[in-house]
Scaffold this motif. Structure first.
Motif, PDB file in Angstrom:
ATOM      1  N   ASP A 103      22.356  42.130-101.840  1.00  0.00           N
ATOM      2  CA  ASP A 103      22.650  43.489-101.495  1.00  0.00           C
ATOM      3  C   ASP A 103      21.887  44.414-102.414  1.00  0.00           C
ATOM      4  OD1 ASP A 103      24.837  43.410 -99.644  1.00  0.00           O
ATOM      5  OD2 ASP A 103      26.052  42.201-101.292  1.00  0.00           O
ATOM      6  N   THR A 104      20.714  43.973-102.833  1.00  0.00           N
ATOM      7  CA  THR A 104      19.973  45.059-103.653  1.00  0.00           C
ATOM      8  C   THR A 104      19.346  46.068-102.924  1.00  0.00           C
ATOM      9  OG1 THR A 104      18.932  43.103-105.130  1.00  0.00           O
ATOM     10  CG2 THR A 104      17.634  44.920-105.089  1.00  0.00           C
ATOM     11  N   PRO A 105      19.515  47.384-103.223  1.00  0.00           N
ATOM     12  CA  PRO A 105      19.232  48.394-102.330  1.00  0.00           C
ATOM     13  C   PRO A 105      17.627  48.939-102.564  1.00  0.00           C
ATOM     14  CG  PRO A 105      20.199  49.283-104.640  1.00  0.00           C
ATOM     15  CD  PRO A 105      20.113  47.689-104.554  1.00  0.00           C
ATOM     16  N   THR A 106      17.359  49.016-101.436  1.00  0.00           N
ATOM     17  CA  THR A 106      15.660  49.565-101.417  1.00  0.00           C
ATOM     18  C   THR A 106      15.726  50.820-100.907  1.00  0.00           C
ATOM     19  OG1 THR A 106      15.450  49.038 -99.226  1.00  0.00           O
ATOM     20  CG2 THR A 106      15.192  47.251-100.627  1.00  0.00           C
ATOM     21  N   SER A 107      14.510  51.460-100.859  1.00  0.00           N
ATOM     22  CA  SER A 107      14.281  53.011-100.483  1.00  0.00           C
ATOM     23  C   SER A 107      15.133  53.245 -98.981  1.00  0.00           C
ATOM     24  CB  SER A 107      12.941  53.493-100.287  1.00  0.00           C
ATOM     25  OG  SER A 107      12.265  52.622 -99.764  1.00  0.00           O
ATOM     26  N   THR A 108      14.899  52.126 -98.197  1.00  0.00           N
ATOM     27  CA  THR A 108      15.535  52.299 -96.739  1.00  0.00           C
ATOM     28  C   THR A 108      16.595  51.160 -96.366  1.00  0.00           C
ATOM     29  OG1 THR A 108      13.685  50.923 -96.089  1.00  0.00           O
ATOM     30  CG2 THR A 108      13.508  53.444 -95.952  1.00  0.00           C
ATOM     31  N   GLY A 109      17.551  51.060 -97.319  1.00  0.00           N
ATOM     32  CA  GLY A 109      18.735  49.924 -96.990  1.00  0.00           C
ATOM     33  C   GLY A 109      18.383  48.767 -97.962  1.00  0.00           C
ATOM     34  N   THR A 110      19.260  47.720 -97.936  1.00  0.00           N
ATOM     35  CA  THR A 110      19.238  46.647 -98.709  1.00  0.00           C
ATOM     36  C   THR A 110      18.748  45.503 -98.086  1.00  0.00           C
ATOM     37  OG1 THR A 110      21.361  45.942 -97.735  1.00  0.00           O
ATOM     38  CG2 THR A 110      21.702  47.521 -99.578  1.00  0.00           C
ATOM     39  N   PHE A 111      18.374  44.549 -99.123  1.00  0.00           N
ATOM     40  CA  PHE A 111      17.849  43.324 -98.676  1.00  0.00           C
ATOM     41  C   PHE A 111      18.451  42.525 -97.520  1.00  0.00           C
ATOM     42  CE2 PHE A 111      15.834  42.229-103.020  1.00  0.00           C
ATOM     43  CZ  PHE A 111      14.820  43.147-102.709  1.00  0.00           C
ATOM     44  N   ARG A 112      19.858  42.680 -97.447  1.00  0.00           N
ATOM     45  CA  ARG A 112      20.625  42.152 -96.476  1.00  0.00           C
ATOM     46  C   ARG A 112      20.373  42.967 -95.111  1.00  0.00           C
ATOM     47  NH1 ARG A 112      25.332  39.355 -96.672  1.00  0.00           N
ATOM     48  NH2 ARG A 112      25.941  40.061 -99.069  1.00  0.00           N
ATOM     49  N   GLU A 113      20.397  44.278 -95.311  1.00  0.00           N
ATOM     50  CA  GLU A 113      20.071  44.965 -94.173  1.00  0.00           C
ATOM     51  C   GLU A 113      18.728  44.529 -93.432  1.00  0.00           C
ATOM     52  OE1 GLU A 113      23.055  48.874 -94.753  1.00  0.00           O
ATOM     53  OE2 GLU A 113      20.915  48.951 -95.522  1.00  0.00           O
ATOM     54  N   LYS A 114      17.864  44.329 -94.202  1.00  0.00           N
ATOM     55  CA  LYS A 114      16.531  44.204 -93.852  1.00  0.00           C
ATOM     56  C   LYS A 114      16.401  42.948 -93.273  1.00  0.00           C
ATOM     57  CE  LYS A 114      14.399  47.707 -96.154  1.00  0.00           C
ATOM     58  NZ  LYS A 114      13.738  48.761 -95.300  1.00  0.00           N
ATOM     59  N   TYR A 115      17.183  41.923 -93.736  1.00  0.00           N
ATOM     60  CA  TYR A 115      17.246  40.712 -93.188  1.00  0.00           C
ATOM     61  C   TYR A 115      17.893  40.507 -91.958  1.00  0.00           C
ATOM     62  CZ  TYR A 115      17.773  35.593 -93.107  1.00  0.00           C
ATOM     63  OH  TYR A 115      17.655  33.939 -92.701  1.00  0.00           O
ATOM     64  N   GLU A 116      19.002  41.259 -91.796  1.00  0.00           N
ATOM     65  CA  GLU A 116      19.742  41.183 -90.453  1.00  0.00           C
ATOM     66  C   GLU A 116      18.967  41.903 -89.200  1.00  0.00           C
ATOM     67  OE1 GLU A 116      23.835  42.900 -90.736  1.00  0.00           O
ATOM     68  OE2 GLU A 116      24.332  41.641 -92.469  1.00  0.00           O
ATOM     69  N   TYR A 117      18.261  42.996 -89.681  1.00  0.00           N
ATOM     70  CA  TYR A 117      17.556  43.712 -88.445  1.00  0.00           C
ATOM     71  C   TYR A 117      16.158  43.355 -88.453  1.00  0.00           C
ATOM     72  CZ  TYR A 117      21.878  46.194 -88.832  1.00  0.00           C
ATOM     73  OH  TYR A 117      23.391  46.419 -88.794  1.00  0.00           O
ATOM     74  N   GLY A 118      15.690  42.798 -89.442  1.00  0.00           N
ATOM     75  CA  GLY A 118      13.783  42.657 -89.406  1.00  0.00           C
ATOM     76  C   GLY A 118      13.675  41.017 -89.783  1.00  0.00           C
ATOM     77  N   GLY A 119      14.725  40.283 -89.947  1.00  0.00           N
ATOM     78  CA  GLY A 119      14.415  39.085 -89.816  1.00  0.00           C
ATOM     79  C   GLY A 119      13.738  38.545 -91.472  1.00  0.00           C
ATOM     80  N   ILE A 120      13.182  37.311 -91.242  1.00  0.00           N
ATOM     81  CA  ILE A 120      12.555  36.921 -92.574  1.00  0.00           C
ATOM     82  C   ILE A 120      11.461  37.896 -92.968  1.00  0.00           C
ATOM     83  CG2 ILE A 120      11.117  35.178 -91.665  1.00  0.00           C
ATOM     84  CD1 ILE A 120      12.843  35.061 -95.155  1.00  0.00           C
ATOM     85  N   SER A 121      10.766  38.150 -92.053  1.00  0.00           N
ATOM     86  CA  SER A 121       9.298  38.840 -92.142  1.00  0.00           C
ATOM     87  C   SER A 121       9.587  40.111 -93.061  1.00  0.00           C
ATOM     88  CB  SER A 121       8.304  39.040 -90.922  1.00  0.00           C
ATOM     89  OG  SER A 121       9.135  39.645 -90.051  1.00  0.00           O
ATOM     90  N   LEU A 122      10.496  40.894 -92.520  1.00  0.00           N
ATOM     91  CA  LEU A 122      10.766  42.302 -93.099  1.00  0.00           C
ATOM     92  C   LEU A 122      11.422  41.967 -94.511  1.00  0.00           C
ATOM     93  CD1 LEU A 122      10.795  45.183 -92.839  1.00  0.00           C
ATOM     94  CD2 LEU A 122      12.908  45.121 -91.727  1.00  0.00           C
ATOM     95  N   LEU A 123      12.173  40.990 -94.459  1.00  0.00           N
ATOM     96  CA  LEU A 123      12.956  40.662 -95.731  1.00  0.00           C
ATOM     97  C   LEU A 123      11.880  40.412 -96.706  1.00  0.00           C
ATOM     98  CD1 LEU A 123      15.263  40.301 -97.727  1.00  0.00           C
ATOM     99  CD2 LEU A 123      15.264  37.899 -97.081  1.00  0.00           C
ATOM    100  N   SER A 124      10.935  39.398 -96.745  1.00  0.00           N
ATOM    101  CA  SER A 124       9.899  39.192 -97.609  1.00  0.00           C
ATOM    102  C   SER A 124       8.880  40.326 -97.806  1.00  0.00           C
ATOM    103  CB  SER A 124       8.920  38.005 -96.900  1.00  0.00           C
ATOM    104  OG  SER A 124       9.637  36.902 -96.496  1.00  0.00           O
ATOM    105  N   GLU A 125       8.583  40.973 -96.963  1.00  0.00           N
ATOM    106  CA  GLU A 125       7.975  42.105 -97.211  1.00  0.00           C
ATOM    107  C   GLU A 125       8.616  43.271 -98.092  1.00  0.00           C
ATOM    108  OE1 GLU A 125       5.990  46.097 -94.963  1.00  0.00           O
ATOM    109  OE2 GLU A 125       6.537  44.475 -93.583  1.00  0.00           O
ATOM    110  N   SER A 126       9.722  43.433 -97.909  1.00  0.00           N
ATOM    111  CA  SER A 126      10.828  44.263 -98.726  1.00  0.00           C
ATOM    112  C   SER A 126      10.647  43.780-100.255  1.00  0.00           C
ATOM    113  CB  SER A 126      12.193  44.527 -98.153  1.00  0.00           C
ATOM    114  OG  SER A 126      12.000  45.078 -97.067  1.00  0.00           O
ATOM    115  N   ILE A 127      10.888  42.399-100.471  1.00  0.00           N
ATOM    116  CA  ILE A 127      10.736  41.963-101.861  1.00  0.00           C
ATOM    117  C   ILE A 127       9.728  41.843-102.412  1.00  0.00           C
ATOM    118  CG2 ILE A 127      11.309  39.583-103.110  1.00  0.00           C
ATOM    119  CD1 ILE A 127      13.452  38.969-100.636  1.00  0.00           C
ATOM    120  N   GLU A 128       8.547  41.775-101.582  1.00  0.00           N
ATOM    121  CA  GLU A 128       7.171  41.896-102.280  1.00  0.00           C
ATOM    122  C   GLU A 128       6.993  43.161-102.837  1.00  0.00           C
ATOM    123  OE1 GLU A 128       4.651  38.682 -99.915  1.00  0.00           O
ATOM    124  OE2 GLU A 128       4.845  40.603 -99.107  1.00  0.00           O
ATOM    125  N   ASN A 129       7.400  44.403-101.888  1.00  0.00           N
ATOM    126  CA  ASN A 129       7.138  45.677-102.304  1.00  0.00           C
ATOM    127  C   ASN A 129       7.969  45.974-103.515  1.00  0.00           C
ATOM    128  OD1 ASN A 129       5.499  46.054-100.260  1.00  0.00           O
ATOM    129  ND2 ASN A 129       7.027  46.796 -98.790  1.00  0.00           N
TER     130      ASN A 129
END
Length: 267
Positions: A103-129
């Motif tokens: 549930d870590t927040p990012t500038s455009t949602g949480t890691f959970r939301e990134k994973y739910e709507y963008g899959g592993i690629s968007l989650l990985s990209e968000s964590i990297e950023n």
């Protein structure tokens, strides 16, 4: 005979010159004879390998350092049980575990939301950023996959620092504080409790225990076959070249003084 001796003494410098020339000629002949390609093998040529010149089998991606994003979920992206980074610093002989809050927040949602709507690629990209890191590989498994991995490894011995109850379809088990040997479903339940309670220290130490159990087990098995068996339990972007690279990396880890380091925020 005396006349010949007198002649040699009289013309000794000329005579010595002829002898010197003859010795030089003999020496040159000997050198050529020893360097004749038909008599000795040619010197082996030095080959410089580049990634492009290596076969798929030889061009592994794991050798050296690799950072895995590991996700465990019940059945789908909506029910993530835990998420962590595992850094394999192969030649530094360190394995570093860093739990991540889903549930870590990012500038455009949480890691959970990134994973739910963008899959592993968007989650990985968000964590990297967010963490300014590079992620080499991902590993995803559900409860069944986790239990399959532990079943291949065998039971894991560990110290349980709080009581918990594990319920199966047959009965409930009360696990007390102290040294315990946990079967796969019990270990899964305990790991889930630690993560859900945000007990990062105990959670990472538990993962370290599992990894150390794996390294101990792989010493008894054929490394590549064992690695492939475990890979059948997960969803990952590991390639065939990774399998062959991993065989050497695993051998280095089990032969070195590898240390597994729990890392948590604030350390």
């Amino acid at each position: 005979m005396n006349k010949l001796l007198d002649f040699i003494i009289k013309h000794k410098f000329i005579f010595m010159s002829f002898i010197l020339i003859a010795l030089v000629v003999i020496l040159i002949c000997v050198i050529f004879a020893f360097n004749d390609d038909s008599d000795i093998p040619k010197k082996a040529e030095t080959t410089v390998f580049t990634p492009e010149s290596l076969s798929e089998k030889e061009n592994g991606q794991l050798s050296g350092d690799s950072r895995f994003l590991v996700i465990c979920q019940e059945k789908s992206v909506k029910d993530v049980i835990f998420m962590t980074l595992i850094d394999f610093k192969i030649f530094g002989e360190k394995i570093i575990i860093t739990p991540l809050d889903i549930d870590t927040p990012t500038s455009t949602g949480t890691f959970r939301e990134k994973y739910e709507y963008g899959g592993i690629s968007l989650l990985s990209e968000s964590i990297e950023n967010e963490r300014n890191i590079n992620i080499d590989r991902y590993v995803i498994f559900d409860k069944d996959g986790f239990c399959d991995i532990i079943d291949i490894m065998g039971e894991v011995d560990l110290y349980v620092d709080e009581e918990f109850t594990y319920s199966s379809s047959e009965k409930s088990y009360q696990i007390g504080i102290g040294n315990n040997t946990l079967e796969a479903p019990m270990l899964y339940s305990y790991l889930k409790i630690k993560y859900m309670n945000s007990d990062d220290v105990q959670f990472t130490e538990l993962l370290c225990k599992i990894i150390n159990s794996y390294l101990n087990k792989v010493e008894e098995e054929e490394a590549l076959s064992y690695f492939e068996d475990l890979s059948n339990c997960i969803n990952s972007d590991l390639s065939i070249s990774d399998f062959y690279s991993a065989e050497n990396d695993i051998e280095h880890l089990i032969n070195g003084n590898t240390i597994c380091i729990p890392y948590y925020e604030g350390e």
